[in-house]
Every structure is written in C-alpha cells, then in structure tokens.
Design an enzyme around this catalytic site. Structure first.
Site, PDB file in Angstrom:
ATOM      1  N   THR A  54     -15.005 -65.622  40.546  1.00 44.32           N
ATOM      2  CA  THR A  54     -16.473 -66.147  40.851  1.00 44.32           C
ATOM      3  C   THR A  54     -16.461 -66.551  42.161  1.00 44.32           C
ATOM      4  O   THR A  54     -17.653 -66.074  42.830  1.00 44.32           O
ATOM      5  CB  THR A  54     -16.610 -67.281  39.896  1.00 44.32           C
ATOM      6  OG1 THR A  54     -16.388 -67.155  38.373  1.00 44.32           O
ATOM      7  CG2 THR A  54     -18.169 -67.933  39.725  1.00 44.32           C
ATOM      8  N   TYR A  88     -23.040 -64.999  28.390  1.00 41.18           N
ATOM      9  CA  TYR A  88     -24.199 -64.619  27.780  1.00 41.18           C
ATOM     10  C   TYR A  88     -24.414 -64.255  26.296  1.00 41.18           C
ATOM     11  O   TYR A  88     -24.933 -64.647  25.498  1.00 41.18           O
ATOM     12  CB  TYR A  88     -24.987 -63.487  28.638  1.00 41.18           C
ATOM     13  CG  TYR A  88     -26.503 -63.285  28.223  1.00 41.18           C
ATOM     14  CD1 TYR A  88     -27.392 -64.228  28.425  1.00 41.18           C
ATOM     15  CD2 TYR A  88     -26.746 -61.898  27.306  1.00 41.18           C
ATOM     16  CE1 TYR A  88     -28.642 -63.963  27.983  1.00 41.18           C
ATOM     17  CE2 TYR A  88     -28.048 -61.994  26.969  1.00 41.18           C
ATOM     18  CZ  TYR A  88     -28.909 -62.873  27.128  1.00 41.18           C
ATOM     19  OH  TYR A  88     -30.126 -62.726  26.838  1.00 41.18           O
ATOM     20  N   TYR A  93      -9.768 -67.229  31.380  1.00 41.10           N
ATOM     21  CA  TYR A  93     -10.522 -67.971  32.141  1.00 41.10           C
ATOM     22  C   TYR A  93     -11.499 -68.759  31.336  1.00 41.10           C
ATOM     23  O   TYR A  93     -12.582 -68.407  31.081  1.00 41.10           O
ATOM     24  CB  TYR A  93     -11.274 -67.258  33.272  1.00 41.10           C
ATOM     25  CG  TYR A  93     -12.030 -68.152  34.330  1.00 41.10           C
ATOM     26  CD1 TYR A  93     -12.010 -69.525  34.603  1.00 41.10           C
ATOM     27  CD2 TYR A  93     -12.749 -67.667  35.327  1.00 41.10           C
ATOM     28  CE1 TYR A  93     -12.560 -70.262  35.292  1.00 41.10           C
ATOM     29  CE2 TYR A  93     -13.419 -68.233  36.128  1.00 41.10           C
ATOM     30  CZ  TYR A  93     -13.547 -69.485  36.278  1.00 41.10           C
ATOM     31  OH  TYR A  93     -14.123 -70.238  37.234  1.00 41.10           O
ATOM     32  N   ARG A 108     -20.272 -71.833  32.990  1.00 41.72           N
ATOM     33  CA  ARG A 108     -20.853 -70.618  33.330  1.00 41.72           C
ATOM     34  C   ARG A 108     -21.110 -69.638  32.435  1.00 41.72           C
ATOM     35  O   ARG A 108     -21.693 -68.711  32.478  1.00 41.72           O
ATOM     36  CB  ARG A 108     -19.962 -69.951  34.585  1.00 41.72           C
ATOM     37  CG  ARG A 108     -20.217 -70.617  35.881  1.00 41.72           C
ATOM     38  CD  ARG A 108     -19.481 -69.875  36.871  1.00 41.72           C
ATOM     39  NE  ARG A 108     -19.548 -70.600  38.189  1.00 41.72           N
ATOM     40  CZ  ARG A 108     -20.304 -70.232  39.185  1.00 41.72           C
ATOM     41  NH1 ARG A 108     -20.873 -69.298  39.020  1.00 41.72           N
ATOM     42  NH2 ARG A 108     -20.039 -70.840  40.523  1.00 41.72           N
ATOM     43  N   LYS A 123      -6.634 -70.508  32.801  1.00 39.92           N
ATOM     44  CA  LYS A 123      -7.298 -71.325  33.822  1.00 39.92           C
ATOM     45  C   LYS A 123      -8.413 -72.211  33.136  1.00 39.92           C
ATOM     46  O   LYS A 123      -9.436 -71.628  32.664  1.00 39.92           O
ATOM     47  CB  LYS A 123      -8.142 -70.459  35.079  1.00 39.92           C
ATOM     48  CG  LYS A 123      -8.821 -71.243  36.009  1.00 39.92           C
ATOM     49  CD  LYS A 123      -9.523 -70.043  36.871  1.00 39.92           C
ATOM     50  CE  LYS A 123     -10.567 -70.863  38.146  1.00 39.92           C
ATOM     51  NZ  LYS A 123     -11.183 -69.898  38.878  1.00 39.92           N
ATOM     52  N   ILE A 167      -5.978 -73.022  40.590  1.00 36.12           N
ATOM     53  CA  ILE A 167      -6.702 -72.058  41.202  1.00 36.12           C
ATOM     54  C   ILE A 167      -7.841 -72.704  41.766  1.00 36.12           C
ATOM     55  O   ILE A 167      -8.603 -73.261  41.305  1.00 36.12           O
ATOM     56  CB  ILE A 167      -6.928 -70.870  40.178  1.00 36.12           C
ATOM     57  CG1 ILE A 167      -5.896 -70.523  39.335  1.00 36.12           C
ATOM     58  CG2 ILE A 167      -7.966 -69.776  40.951  1.00 36.12           C
ATOM     59  CD1 ILE A 167      -6.014 -69.378  38.420  1.00 36.12           C
TER      60      ILE A 167
END
Length: 301
Positions: free
Chosen positions: A46, A109, A134, A139, A162, A211
């Site tokens: 990202t 989404y 992740y 998000r 992550k 990270i």
C-alpha cells in the site's frame, strides 16, 4: 520456511514531478535502507502505491529491488489483488523474479466468506514462495479473526501475518495459538505489526517485528526499537517508541503514503508526489509533519 524477524520497511515508490516512477531514486532508497541496517524490504505494498502502478512499472521495480539488495536482506513483494487469478499471477511473477516472499492482502471490496478467504491464501501458497498474509480490515472491509487465521496458518507455505487490525486481543491470540507453538521449529510463523504505533506492544506479546512506514526515513531508529524489544530490553524499547511516536502520528495524519513521501522529499531523499486519487496533504498537516521531523532532529528543505 524462511525466518522473518525485525524491522522491515514498507517502501514508497518514489516519483518524479510528472508522476512517472523514479527508478534511480528507488535504487537510492534501497541503498539507504541497507546502509542503515534494515532487516528487510517490502516494495509494492500500500505504501508503494501498488493500486496505481501498471504491470510494467511493477515488474521493473521488483527487478531493481532484487538486483540492488543482492540477497543481503529478505525482499517481500506485495502481490495482492481482490481477484484470486490476478493475485496468483502476481505471486508467480514475484517468485520468478527472485523475491524471497510475497505479501498477500485480504481481498478488498469482495468481502469474501471464510471458505473463499482460505482458498484464496491456499492458491497463493501453492505458487511455491513463502506467503505473508496481510490483515487490514480498515482498507479491505474484512478482518481475519484468530480462529480463521489458525486455519489459514496450517496451509503449507504460509509464513506469517502482517497484523493491522489494531486489536491487541486478536494479535495476542494469534501469537499464542499459532506463532508460539511453531517457534524454534523448521516451520516458524512470523507475526509482524502493520502499524508503527503497535510495534512495541505486539513485540511485548511475543511478536516478531514491524513492517514500518516511518522506517522509510528513520530505518536505524525503527531497527533499534525492534532489536531492543526482541532482546527483552523494554525500557529501551519504550524510550525509542516515545521518541518516534510524534513522527508516527504525523506520518498518518492523512492517508499513507502522502505524508511519508513528502517527509522524504523534505529530507533530501527521493519521494515525490503521490498518484491520484491521493492528493497533496493540507497546509496544517504539513506543519505538523515538519514539527515532528524537527523533533527527531531531521532538517527539512
């Protein structure tokens, strides 16, 4: 299975004033990170603005990362997509170009159900490169709870997570139920913080590192924080945490990576603009960012 631990940088993709990728600047940032002692690099996440990079740009950035690093630290390439077929293709590309691992985000989404999510990560792991999951519901709209992470972690090739849920209870459960039993085995499970501000508490629970976004600019400080915590020196870890905290807050004052790219530019390192739909940050945010940088002794141009 590869052992991943310490301070990894979620790398920005530097750009020129016209919005094109600054490949020479990317090389310069990699060299800066290595010189500062970072433990690993994570391009095309990202922070690297991967949603707005085309495939040719991505391929060139992966090649540069692998060539420039020369095996000195692990390179984890972001290969996520909300289309499993595309994700598999991106993961294969990362493997073929010499990446050490792939970072695969929860599909966004679509909001997949449990069976679809498990199958998505199974398809990623089947490529034959270690996969770091992740988890970032803010998000993607879909959290991976500890119970489902236990199921996903059993897939051969899943190397870790992550964690950007912000839920210390969930993170603790994942560390306790998955990472701890696999510690000191041939099949370790890494738990990284995906939030700079959560690195200290995550490692206090037994996690493996971070990270980091702010390590784009201050890799040595983030590395020192991780090193202290992993050695059990939480007094030093807290000291470094609070030294960094104002800058961490400023780096996320608006949507990442706009603030950190501006901070890099001000510090004389390659950063440049973000691509739309991310625009420049406000004047008030700029002032807060400058103040935080000056608090760390970083001069701004």
């Amino acid at each position: 299975m590869i052992k991943l631990q310490g301070a990894f940088t979620a790398m920005v993709t530097p750009m020129k004033g016209d919005g094109s990728v600054d490949y020479d600047g990317f090389r310069q940032l990699i060299d800066f990170q290595i010189e500062q002692g970072i433990d690993g690099l994570v391009p095309l996440g990202t922070t690297g603005e991967n949603p707005t990079l085309d495939e040719d740009e991505e391929e060139k950035l992966i090649k540069i990362a692998v060539e420039e690093v020369k095996g000195r630290v692990p390179v984890i390439i972001g290969t996520g997509s909300n289309d499993t077929r595309h994700m598999v293709a991106y993961t294969k590309r990362a493997k073929d170009l010499g990446a050490d691992a792939a970072l695969v985000v929860t599909p966004y989404y679509n909001k997949p159900n449990d069976s679809g999510l498990a199958a998505h990560f199974e398809a990623a792991a089947a490529v034959g490169i270690p996969v770091v999951v992740y988890n970032i519901a803010s998000r993607t709209g879909r959290n991976i709870p500890a119970s489902l992470m236990e199921r996903i972690a059993k897939i051969p090739g899943i190397a870790g997570v992550k964690e950007s849920s912000g839920d210390l209870g969930q993170i603790g459960d994942i560390i306790n139920s998955i990472a701890v039993p696999r510690r000191n085995t041939a099949n370790p499970f890494t738990v990284f913080s995906g939030d700079d501000a959560m690195a200290l508490p995550l490692m206090a629970l037994g996690g493996d590192g971070v990270i980091s976004v702010v390590s784009n600019l201050v890799p040595a400080k983030v590395k020192a924080l991780c090193r202290a915590c992993l050695a059990g020196d939480y007094e030093e870890g807290r000291k470094l945490h609070f030294e960094l905290l104002a800058f961490v807050k400023a780096a996320f004052i608006e949507t990442n990576p706009a603030p950190i790219k501006l901070a890099l530019t001000w510090a004389g390192l390659p950063g440049g603009p973000t691509r739309l739909p991310l625009g420049p940050i406000s004047g008030a945010s700029e002032e807060a960012l400058k103040t935080a940088m000056h608090g760390l002794g970083i001069k701004t141009v």
